[in-house]
Write an enzyme that holds these catalytic residues in place. Structure first.
Site, PDB file in Angstrom:
ATOM      1  N   SER A 293     -17.941  20.951  -2.927  1.00  0.00           N
ATOM      2  CA  SER A 293     -16.692  21.414  -3.493  1.00  0.00           C
ATOM      3  C   SER A 293     -16.837  22.634  -4.383  1.00  0.00           C
ATOM      4  O   SER A 293     -17.839  22.838  -5.032  1.00  0.00           O
ATOM      5  CB  SER A 293     -16.093  20.279  -4.329  1.00  0.00           C
ATOM      6  OG  SER A 293     -16.208  19.065  -3.646  1.00  0.00           O
ATOM      7  N   GLY A 295     -14.778  22.979  -6.957  1.00  0.00           N
ATOM      8  CA  GLY A 295     -14.468  22.504  -8.297  1.00  0.00           C
ATOM      9  C   GLY A 295     -15.662  21.803  -8.899  1.00  0.00           C
ATOM     10  O   GLY A 295     -15.767  20.581  -8.841  1.00  0.00           O
ATOM     11  N   THR A 296     -16.583  22.572  -9.479  1.00  0.00           N
ATOM     12  CA  THR A 296     -17.867  22.035  -9.914  1.00  0.00           C
ATOM     13  C   THR A 296     -18.250  22.631 -11.258  1.00  0.00           C
ATOM     14  O   THR A 296     -17.975  23.795 -11.528  1.00  0.00           O
ATOM     15  CB  THR A 296     -18.968  22.362  -8.880  1.00  0.00           C
ATOM     16  OG1 THR A 296     -18.518  22.025  -7.577  1.00  0.00           O
ATOM     17  CG2 THR A 296     -20.246  21.613  -9.173  1.00  0.00           C
ATOM     18  N   THR A 297     -18.920  21.836 -12.097  1.00  0.00           N
ATOM     19  CA  THR A 297     -19.435  22.349 -13.365  1.00  0.00           C
ATOM     20  C   THR A 297     -20.818  21.768 -13.595  1.00  0.00           C
ATOM     21  O   THR A 297     -21.201  20.774 -12.971  1.00  0.00           O
ATOM     22  CB  THR A 297     -18.487  22.010 -14.531  1.00  0.00           C
ATOM     23  OG1 THR A 297     -18.861  22.768 -15.690  1.00  0.00           O
ATOM     24  CG2 THR A 297     -18.509  20.529 -14.854  1.00  0.00           C
TER      25      THR A 297
END
Length: 475
Positions: A293, A295-297
């Site tokens: 994804s 949407g990653t941190t």
């Protein structure tokens, strides 16, 4: 006589870093601190990290053998057929990245089993010294009093606006999520407060799991939640000179592809060799299933005792539906084309999904590092280049993270500004299809890294507005 110890933290938001520092100053270890930072990321980086997502935690220390905690999502037990496909809540939206647009699928049927709560419970049981309620306190306080939304998080919200606008509940929760505003999430505060006093069964076998499986036109069943567990694995290990590289093993593929590039590079550091290693990894990539994804941190922590923790989290883009009364979205991993390369709903049931996420440790005789990044399929090349700078070139951490990067994928080379004219000529001959970027960009990842040993320091990648902090605890 007072004693002191140094620590270092790097993450995607200053509040995430501050939560880890609060725990370290209170006497917690790196493992305590990274759980506190993880829960704060749900508040400060809510469109990148969520209790409804999944991730990986790599740990090591003088008293802790290296281990990888895998709490990424499982595929559902329920198979989708032509008879039940049309009734599913599963539909496309477009994310606007400015220079391009990309289709994602959201809705109840896009959510895979969330692994984050299991990861929290297992990590706390296995690694931590402080009560979970103490570790959750900074995030709970921030969710109730508010966190300032920075430009990076506002940019993510702009990209994902169609998902935020997908339901009235999501619109309400994210109504004030704009740059420069204080954002509160009282429902999330209550959820974290309850979670911090509960256990695995509360989330996976209790009322909340029942609510989630009763949501209409989805795929998850009670058995999916009841059977889920955080897996503990031995890291994939590679030795380069005096350094041990520890990264994410199978069934995920990001670590393997990073290792293959490093082995291919050997001791060379010229741009042509770096490109050849990237091309080799691109050839090895079985399918786009190895991607993960956007949407990653990532969060990295080290403490004065030499413990290292490296954590990468993702919620996909979120499925557009808030978990009732809890203040967060479930993931949309089943709705991401990148990790469903055989087509949507064509998974093997009850399988751990594959990922490019690759939290990594470098253990040298004098220096040790914890690092990782978000960035979808760019994870493998961003991490490869930073590790090569550190191990092969003996670069300082700041230079290794901030040096210009390139990315090769499917015959196309993207190049950041900063390479010398001679290197550009070499690259352009080796990869005729290329793009020269005018600015550094989050496209090339966001490596948040810490270092301990003879030097203790932290670097948050400027490409994603990362924050790095090194400090001292006196006691």
């Amino acid at each position: 006589m007072p004693q002191s110890s140094t620590y270092a933290i790097a993450a995607g938001h200053p509040q995430t870093v501050a939560a880890a520092e609060e725990i370290l100053q209170a006497g917690g270890q790196a493992f305590d601190a990274i759980l506190a930072a993880m829960m704060m990321s749900f508040v400060a980086e809510p469109l990148l990290a969520s209790p409804g997502g999944g991730g990986f935690l790599m740990v090591a220390g003088p008293q802790q053998r290296p281990q990888l905690l895998d709490f990424f999502s499982d595929t559902p037990l329920q198979q989708v057929t032509d008879d039940n496909r049309d009734g599913l809540d599963f539909y496309p939206i477009m994310g606007d990245f400015g220079t391009r647009r990309q289709e994602f699928h959201i809705g109840h049927a896009s959510a895979a089993v969330p692994g984050v709560p299991a990861g929290i419970f297992r990590a706390h049981e296995k690694l931590c010294s402080l009560p979970l309620s103490v570790l959750a306190a900074p995030a709970i306080r921030a969710a109730r009093t508010g966190v300032m939304v920075n430009q990076q998080q506002a940019f993510v919200a702009m990209i994902l606006k169609p998902i935020i606008d997908a339901t009235p509940a999501a619109q309400q929760v994210f109504a004030d999520f704009q740059a420069g505003r204080e954002w509160l999430n009282l429902q999330l505060a209550d959820f974290l407060d309850t979670l911090s006093k509960a256990d695995h069964d509360w989330f996976y076998k209790g009322e909340l799991a029942e609510i989630l499986v009763q949501q209409p036109n989805g795929l998850l069943q009670q058995e999916d939640f009841a059977d889920y567990g955080c897996a503990v694995r031995d890291p994939l290990e590679l030795t380069l000179g005096d350094d041990r590289i520890l990264t994410n093993p199978e069934p995920s593929t990001g670590g393997r592809l990073i290792a293959e590039q490093l082995k291919r590079l050997k001791s060379r550091t010229d741009v042509e060799a770096v490109l050849e290693a990237m091309q080799h990894a691109d050839d090895l990539k079985r399918t786009p299933l190895t991607e993960v994804s956007r949407g990653t941190t990532h969060i990295s922590v080290t403490d004065g005792a030499g413990n290292l923790a490296s954590l990468t989290l993702s919620n996909g883009e979120g499925n557009g539906l808030m978990v009732p009364g809890c203040g967060f979205m479930m993931n949309n991993f089943l709705g991401e084309e990148d990790i469903n390369a055989n087509g949507f709903f064509n998974w093997q049931n009850r399988q751990r999904m594959s990922s490019m996420m690759a939290p990594t440790l470098i253990l040298g005789s004098d220096q040790q590092y914890a690092l990782g990044t978000g960035g979808s399929n760019r994870i493998k090349t961003a991490m490869f280049q930073v590790i090569s700078h550190l191990v092969n070139e003996q670069s300082q951490l700041k230079h290794a993270v901030e040096a210009p990067r390139m990315h090769f994928e499917n015959g196309h080379l993207d190049i950041e500004p900063g390479f010398s004219p001679a290197d550009l000529v070499t690259l352009q001959k080796a990869a005729p299809i290329h793009s020269l970027w005018h600015n550094h960009n989050l496209y090339f990842g966001g490596v948040n890294a810490v270092q301990c040993g003879t030097t203790t320091t932290a670097v948050g990648d400027f490409r994603r507005h990362g924050c790095g902090l090194a400090g001292v605890r006196t006691y």
